[in-house]
Design a protein around this motif. Sequence first.
Motif, short mmCIF file in Angstrom:
data_model
loop_
_atom_site.label_atom_id
_atom_site.label_comp_id
_atom_site.label_asym_id
_atom_site.label_seq_id
_atom_site.Cartn_x
_atom_site.Cartn_y
_atom_site.Cartn_z
N LEU A 1 -17.15 -5.50 5.33
CA LEU A 1 -16.52 -4.34 5.95
C LEU A 1 -15.63 -3.59 4.97
CD1 LEU A 1 -15.56 -5.81 9.44
CD2 LEU A 1 -17.34 -4.12 8.96
N VAL A 2 -14.93 -4.33 4.12
CA VAL A 2 -14.03 -3.71 3.14
C VAL A 2 -14.83 -2.99 2.06
CG1 VAL A 2 -12.31 -4.15 1.35
CG2 VAL A 2 -12.12 -5.29 3.56
N THR A 3 -15.82 -3.66 1.50
CA THR A 3 -16.57 -3.05 0.40
C THR A 3 -17.43 -1.88 0.87
OG1 THR A 3 -18.32 -4.71 0.66
CG2 THR A 3 -16.63 -5.14 -1.00
N GLU A 4 -17.86 -1.89 2.11
CA GLU A 4 -18.67 -0.80 2.64
C GLU A 4 -17.82 0.36 3.17
OE1 GLU A 4 -21.17 -2.67 5.53
OE2 GLU A 4 -22.30 -3.77 4.00
N SER A 5 -16.53 0.16 3.24
CA SER A 5 -15.63 1.19 3.75
C SER A 5 -15.44 2.30 2.72
CB SER A 5 -14.28 0.55 4.07
OG SER A 5 -13.30 1.53 4.30
N SER A 6 -15.06 3.47 3.20
CA SER A 6 -14.75 4.58 2.30
C SER A 6 -13.32 4.50 1.77
CB SER A 6 -14.97 5.91 3.01
OG SER A 6 -14.13 5.99 4.14
N ALA A 7 -12.60 3.45 2.14
CA ALA A 7 -11.23 3.26 1.64
C ALA A 7 -11.26 2.96 0.15
CB ALA A 7 -10.55 2.12 2.39
N ARG A 8 -10.16 3.27 -0.50
CA ARG A 8 -10.02 3.00 -1.94
C ARG A 8 -10.06 1.50 -2.20
NH1 ARG A 8 -10.47 5.36 -6.89
NH2 ARG A 8 -9.23 4.17 -8.34
N GLY A 9 -9.49 0.74 -1.26
CA GLY A 9 -9.45 -0.71 -1.43
C GLY A 9 -8.68 -1.38 -0.32
N PHE A 10 -8.40 -2.66 -0.52
CA PHE A 10 -7.75 -3.50 0.47
C PHE A 10 -6.66 -4.32 -0.20
CE2 PHE A 10 -7.35 -7.65 2.51
CZ PHE A 10 -7.10 -7.29 3.83
N ILE A 11 -5.50 -4.40 0.46
CA ILE A 11 -4.42 -5.26 0.01
C ILE A 11 -3.96 -6.09 1.21
CG2 ILE A 11 -2.11 -5.40 -0.99
CD1 ILE A 11 -2.58 -2.59 -2.18
N PRO A 12 -4.04 -7.42 1.13
CA PRO A 12 -3.53 -8.24 2.23
C PRO A 12 -2.03 -7.99 2.43
CG PRO A 12 -4.83 -9.56 0.69
CD PRO A 12 -4.62 -8.22 0.05
N LYS A 13 -1.58 -8.04 3.67
CA LYS A 13 -0.16 -7.78 3.95
C LYS A 13 0.76 -8.69 3.16
CE LYS A 13 -0.50 -5.56 8.45
NZ LYS A 13 -0.14 -5.61 9.87
N ALA A 14 0.35 -9.93 2.95
CA ALA A 14 1.17 -10.89 2.21
C ALA A 14 1.36 -10.48 0.75
CB ALA A 14 0.57 -12.28 2.29
N GLU A 15 0.49 -9.62 0.23
CA GLU A 15 0.55 -9.19 -1.17
C GLU A 15 0.96 -7.73 -1.32
OE1 GLU A 15 -3.22 -10.14 -3.01
OE2 GLU A 15 -3.27 -12.08 -1.97
N LEU A 16 1.33 -7.09 -0.22
CA LEU A 16 1.62 -5.67 -0.22
C LEU A 16 2.92 -5.36 -0.95
CD1 LEU A 16 0.42 -3.03 0.83
CD2 LEU A 16 1.72 -3.36 2.92
N SER A 17 2.85 -4.43 -1.88
CA SER A 17 4.02 -3.96 -2.62
C SER A 17 3.69 -2.59 -3.20
CB SER A 17 4.37 -4.93 -3.77
OG SER A 17 3.37 -4.90 -4.76
N ALA A 18 4.71 -1.89 -3.63
CA ALA A 18 4.49 -0.61 -4.29
C ALA A 18 3.65 -0.81 -5.56
CB ALA A 18 5.82 0.06 -4.62
N GLN A 19 3.91 -1.89 -6.27
CA GLN A 19 3.18 -2.18 -7.50
C GLN A 19 1.70 -2.45 -7.21
OE1 GLN A 19 6.05 -3.70 -6.57
NE2 GLN A 19 7.49 -2.82 -8.04
N ALA A 20 1.42 -3.17 -6.12
CA ALA A 20 0.02 -3.46 -5.77
C ALA A 20 -0.71 -2.17 -5.40
CB ALA A 20 -0.04 -4.45 -4.60
N ILE A 21 -0.03 -1.28 -4.69
CA ILE A 21 -0.65 0.01 -4.35
C ILE A 21 -0.89 0.84 -5.59
CG2 ILE A 21 -0.26 2.21 -3.16
CD1 ILE A 21 1.15 0.61 -0.94
N GLU A 22 0.11 0.91 -6.46
CA GLU A 22 -0.05 1.67 -7.71
C GLU A 22 -1.17 1.11 -8.56
OE1 GLU A 22 0.97 4.51 -8.50
OE2 GLU A 22 2.79 4.87 -7.37
#
Length: 120
Positions: free
Chosen positions: A92-113
């Motif tokens: 579902l993640v790889t087939e999505s048109s989203a840029r990507g996926f970050i698990p909530k446990a790993e979410l940070s400004a640095q991970a998004i950047e």
Amino acid sequence: MRRRILVIDDNTAFRGAVGRLLETGGFVVVAGAATGASGVQLAREHKPDVVLVDVQLPDIDGFDVAEQLVGLDLALQVILTSSLDTSDLGALVTESSARGFIPKAELSAQAIEALLGSSR
């Protein structure tokens, strides 16, 4: 210039916490939404650079929200998030048109950047 971000998650406490985390990390949080439908509407109004979308929303799943957001043609990047792991979501993640996926446990400004780094 600081990136503008919209957070779509039905958990009010999470939206507040991640909003503070991202503001501290250099983002400008333009709005938060508890449902996919309200998030899409807020994206139209605020035209953020990035939209962080929980995959499990009460009205529309985050994958459908990602499709709707990308279809708005606003030059925004969609990042999916969840308390579930990538392996739980499968293709579902790889087939999505989203840029990507970050698990909530790993979410940070640095991970998004880091995820957006190649899109600048």
